[in-house]
Design a protein around this motif. Sequence first.
Motif, PDB file in Angstrom:
ATOM      1  N   ARG A  52       0.847  -1.195   0.000  1.00  0.00           N
ATOM      2  CA  ARG A  52       0.000   0.000   0.000  1.00  0.00           C
ATOM      3  C   ARG A  52       0.880   1.242   0.000  1.00  0.00           C
ATOM      4  O   ARG A  52       2.081   1.175   0.322  1.00  0.00           O
ATOM      5  CB  ARG A  52      -0.925   0.022   1.221  1.00  0.00           C
ATOM      6  CG  ARG A  52      -0.203   0.045   2.562  1.00  0.00           C
ATOM      7  CD  ARG A  52      -1.133   0.456   3.676  1.00  0.00           C
ATOM      8  NE  ARG A  52      -0.552   0.326   5.016  1.00  0.00           N
ATOM      9  CZ  ARG A  52       0.323   1.172   5.544  1.00  0.00           C
ATOM     10  NH1 ARG A  52       0.749   2.218   4.840  1.00  0.00           N
ATOM     11  NH2 ARG A  52       0.773   0.977   6.784  1.00  0.00           N
ATOM     12  N   PRO A  53       0.311   2.408  -0.337  1.00  0.00           N
ATOM     13  CA  PRO A  53       1.081   3.652  -0.201  1.00  0.00           C
ATOM     14  C   PRO A  53       1.469   3.888   1.253  1.00  0.00           C
ATOM     15  O   PRO A  53       0.696   3.621   2.165  1.00  0.00           O
ATOM     16  CB  PRO A  53       0.124   4.731  -0.708  1.00  0.00           C
ATOM     17  CG  PRO A  53      -0.841   4.002  -1.586  1.00  0.00           C
ATOM     18  CD  PRO A  53      -1.005   2.638  -0.973  1.00  0.00           C
ATOM     19  N   VAL A 110       6.116  10.962   1.490  1.00  0.00           N
ATOM     20  CA  VAL A 110       5.092  10.126   2.117  1.00  0.00           C
ATOM     21  C   VAL A 110       3.799  10.907   2.312  1.00  0.00           C
ATOM     22  O   VAL A 110       2.694  10.394   2.054  1.00  0.00           O
ATOM     23  CB  VAL A 110       5.604   9.589   3.463  1.00  0.00           C
ATOM     24  CG1 VAL A 110       4.479   8.892   4.225  1.00  0.00           C
ATOM     25  CG2 VAL A 110       6.769   8.625   3.241  1.00  0.00           C
ATOM     26  N   LEU A 111       3.896  12.159   2.743  1.00  0.00           N
ATOM     27  CA  LEU A 111       2.700  12.945   3.037  1.00  0.00           C
ATOM     28  C   LEU A 111       1.867  13.229   1.795  1.00  0.00           C
ATOM     29  O   LEU A 111       0.669  13.498   1.909  1.00  0.00           O
ATOM     30  CB  LEU A 111       3.102  14.255   3.722  1.00  0.00           C
ATOM     31  CG  LEU A 111       3.709  14.112   5.120  1.00  0.00           C
ATOM     32  CD1 LEU A 111       4.053  15.477   5.696  1.00  0.00           C
ATOM     33  CD2 LEU A 111       2.755  13.369   6.053  1.00  0.00           C
ATOM     34  N   ARG A 112       2.479  13.170   0.619  1.00  0.00           N
ATOM     35  CA  ARG A 112       1.702  13.387  -0.612  1.00  0.00           C
ATOM     36  C   ARG A 112       0.736  12.242  -0.883  1.00  0.00           C
ATOM     37  O   ARG A 112      -0.250  12.415  -1.610  1.00  0.00           O
ATOM     38  CB  ARG A 112       2.647  13.577  -1.804  1.00  0.00           C
ATOM     39  CG  ARG A 112       3.299  14.946  -1.842  1.00  0.00           C
ATOM     40  CD  ARG A 112       3.647  15.329  -3.278  1.00  0.00           C
ATOM     41  NE  ARG A 112       4.570  14.393  -3.892  1.00  0.00           N
ATOM     42  CZ  ARG A 112       5.895  14.538  -3.874  1.00  0.00           C
ATOM     43  NH1 ARG A 112       6.430  15.572  -3.241  1.00  0.00           N
ATOM     44  NH2 ARG A 112       6.681  13.654  -4.457  1.00  0.00           N
ATOM     45  N   ARG A 113       1.046  11.062  -0.341  1.00  0.00           N
ATOM     46  CA  ARG A 113       0.172   9.878  -0.488  1.00  0.00           C
ATOM     47  C   ARG A 113      -0.176   9.617  -1.944  1.00  0.00           C
ATOM     48  O   ARG A 113      -1.318   9.267  -2.279  1.00  0.00           O
ATOM     49  CB  ARG A 113      -1.108  10.041   0.345  1.00  0.00           C
ATOM     50  CG  ARG A 113      -0.900  10.238   1.824  1.00  0.00           C
ATOM     51  CD  ARG A 113      -0.200   9.034   2.471  1.00  0.00           C
ATOM     52  NE  ARG A 113      -0.989   7.815   2.424  1.00  0.00           N
ATOM     53  CZ  ARG A 113      -1.814   7.418   3.388  1.00  0.00           C
ATOM     54  NH1 ARG A 113      -1.944   8.173   4.474  1.00  0.00           N
ATOM     55  NH2 ARG A 113      -2.469   6.289   3.283  1.00  0.00           N
ATOM     56  N   ASP A 114       0.796   9.794  -2.837  1.00  0.00           N
ATOM     57  CA  ASP A 114       0.531   9.617  -4.262  1.00  0.00           C
ATOM     58  C   ASP A 114       1.118   8.314  -4.807  1.00  0.00           C
ATOM     59  O   ASP A 114       1.183   8.115  -6.018  1.00  0.00           O
ATOM     60  CB  ASP A 114       1.083  10.798  -5.064  1.00  0.00           C
ATOM     61  CG  ASP A 114       2.578  11.011  -4.846  1.00  0.00           C
ATOM     62  OD1 ASP A 114       3.192  10.219  -4.104  1.00  0.00           O
ATOM     63  OD2 ASP A 114       3.131  11.971  -5.418  1.00  0.00           O
ATOM     64  N   GLY A 115       1.549   7.432  -3.923  1.00  0.00           N
ATOM     65  CA  GLY A 115       2.064   6.145  -4.370  1.00  0.00           C
ATOM     66  C   GLY A 115       3.509   6.154  -4.802  1.00  0.00           C
ATOM     67  O   GLY A 115       3.999   5.147  -5.335  1.00  0.00           O
ATOM     68  N   GLY A 143       2.119   5.794   4.722  1.00  0.00           N
ATOM     69  CA  GLY A 143       1.434   6.861   5.432  1.00  0.00           C
ATOM     70  C   GLY A 143       2.307   7.451   6.518  1.00  0.00           C
ATOM     71  O   GLY A 143       3.411   6.955   6.791  1.00  0.00           O
TER      72      GLY A 143
END
Length: 308
Positions: free
Chosen positions: A152-153, A197-202, A155
């Motif tokens: 998963r991405p 990581v904070l962008r959560r864009d994979g 977090g």
Amino acid sequence: MTGSTPDGWADRILHGHIRRIAEIDPEVAPAERLSTGNPILDAAIDPSAMGEMRYRAFGPEDEAALWGSLHRYVLEIRVCGTTPAQAFGTVLSELVAAIFSRPAEPDSSVSVTWPIRDVECAGQLVRNGFCPVSVLAMKMLTSGDRDEPRIRPAGPGDVERIVAQAEELHRLDISLGALPMRPDLPRRLEREILPEVLRRDGTVLVWISENGDVAGFIQVQPPQNAWIESRVRVGPAGYMQRLYVDRSYRNSGVGGGLVAAAERRLVASGAEYALLHHSIHNPYGAPFWIRRGFRSVSVTWTRSVTGC
């Protein structure tokens, strides 16, 4: 020798160099013109090689300081003709001599990046004190199957573990001589990784084990016309920045699963190829990436100018 050279010489050497490298490896990007009008040549009459040095300095806190010396000389050499190794060696030796004639700076190095398939010139690098350090590798991408369910991405809750793993990976490259030792390494790595990581864009993916641990992670960069993409003729190309698998989860498919998931992210972002660097001295790196379908394109050779 040094001195102004007619444009005819420069153009002939450049075009001959481009043709020669294209025959050796057609996927290496064509070389650009040298930026100086006063290159070092290998002969006073009818030269077949030319080169220049480019200098950059970084502060100890600069992000770039993590990845090399604070004072860096980068050599650019163009070579053609019937005796390329001899001409290459002459220019290389003169460039190195010119660097060593300058006032010494602490934490200094000189590097050359050269196509790995050009074996004729490699011996000249060894004879001039250079050591191969890192490899640029590439692969054509396909979309593949769906991700493993444990991927998963990343977090915010994963950052501490990812930084610890990134630090272990970085310290491995330090121990292999590929990277310099710098203070406050965990803080500096977190400063780089946290925004990703904070962008959560994979662009940062994690494999979560059955007990909820981060078994490993991979960090990628979609195509964005970065400097690394100019190193190959093909594209668009994404870049795999880091891959780490915890020791207790190695040889269990975690690394391969993370790479496959990252490749799918790059394809979704428009990439047709993936690029990466790996240490030439890491005994596990090259075999792993070869199994994943990557092949080597170029090698970066370095030598110290002063003790680092």
